[in-house]
Design a protein around this motif. Structure first.
Motif, short mmCIF file in Angstrom:
data_model
loop_
_atom_site.label_atom_id
_atom_site.label_comp_id
_atom_site.label_asym_id
_atom_site.label_seq_id
_atom_site.Cartn_x
_atom_site.Cartn_y
_atom_site.Cartn_z
N ILE A 15 0.84 -1.07 -0.44
CA ILE A 15 0.25 0.11 0.00
C ILE A 15 0.89 1.18 0.41
N ASP A 16 1.96 1.25 0.98
CA ASP A 16 2.52 2.08 0.76
C ASP A 16 3.12 2.68 -0.39
N LEU A 17 3.93 2.02 -1.38
CA LEU A 17 4.33 1.84 -3.08
C LEU A 17 3.16 1.99 -3.65
N ALA A 18 1.60 1.68 -3.31
CA ALA A 18 0.91 2.51 -4.56
C ALA A 18 0.70 3.69 -3.93
N GLN A 19 0.72 4.25 -2.66
CA GLN A 19 0.51 5.19 -2.58
C GLN A 19 2.38 6.75 -3.33
N ASN A 20 3.13 5.69 -3.11
CA ASN A 20 4.75 6.64 -3.81
C ASN A 20 4.45 5.99 -5.35
N ASP A 22 3.74 7.03 -8.57
CA ASP A 22 4.25 8.13 -9.44
C ASP A 22 5.81 8.63 -9.06
N ASN A 23 6.19 8.01 -7.32
CA ASN A 23 7.80 8.66 -6.52
C ASN A 23 8.99 7.69 -7.80
N GLY A 24 8.82 6.69 -8.13
CA GLY A 24 10.18 5.60 -9.17
C GLY A 24 10.40 5.25 -7.42
N PHE A 25 11.94 4.90 -7.32
CA PHE A 25 12.05 3.66 -6.37
C PHE A 25 11.88 4.06 -5.20
N VAL A 26 11.58 3.31 -4.26
CA VAL A 26 11.67 4.37 -2.90
C VAL A 26 11.66 2.90 -1.94
N ALA A 68 6.18 -3.63 -9.79
CA ALA A 68 6.45 -3.70 -10.83
C ALA A 68 5.02 -3.85 -11.87
N ARG A 69 3.39 -3.85 -11.63
CA ARG A 69 2.19 -3.01 -12.50
C ARG A 69 1.74 -2.29 -10.82
#
Length: 136
Positions: A15-20, A22-26, A68-69
């Motif tokens: 979920i955190d990666l989904a929230q970010n 558009d910010n590239g790699f986190v 990845a998607r």
């Protein structure tokens, strides 16, 4: 059925990666701070998500992880199965075909199959995008 800590934390990480998205790699460090999950625990979760092709990893200075998607294409079921291995409510259902000697005469197996289908269908119907838009 109980979802383990690994399953819950995997979902929170995704979920955190989904929230970010558009910010590239986190960096894991950033996810760790925002989600209040130890970086060490997240490092243990990553291989499960990687094996399921849910993450893309990038090493180096601007390294980290990203989905990845698109968030709209990743379901809660995929994440939980990746982390938990299976969502079956009873162990005899882990084998296909079922190798239990009593499965043909088991009166409870249809109940567990129904539960499994309901849980799978429910989790499959929710994407990361649905969670972000509170469409759950």
């Amino acid at each position: 059925m109980k979802i383990s800590t690994r399953g819950r934390y995997s979902l929170r990480m995704m979920i955190d990666l989904a929230q970010n998205y558009d910010n590239g790699f986190v960096a894991l460090k950033d996810i760790s701070e925002r989600q209040e999950i130890s970086k060490k625990y997240l490092e243990q979760i990553v291989p499960f998500l990687n094996r399921s092709n849910l993450l893309i990893a990038n090493k180096g200075h601007m390294g980290g992880y990203k989905l990845a998607r698109k968030p709209s294409e990743i379901t809660v079921r995929e994440i939980l199965v990746s982390a938990e291995g299976s969502l079956t409510p009873v162990s005899c259902m882990d084998n296909n075909p079922n190798i239990c000697e009593k499965c043909d005469d088991c009166l409870t197996l249809p109940i567990y199959k129904g539960l499994y289908e309901a849980v799978n269908n429910y989790f499959e119907s929710i994407t990361l995008e649905d969670i972000l838009t509170k469409n759950v």
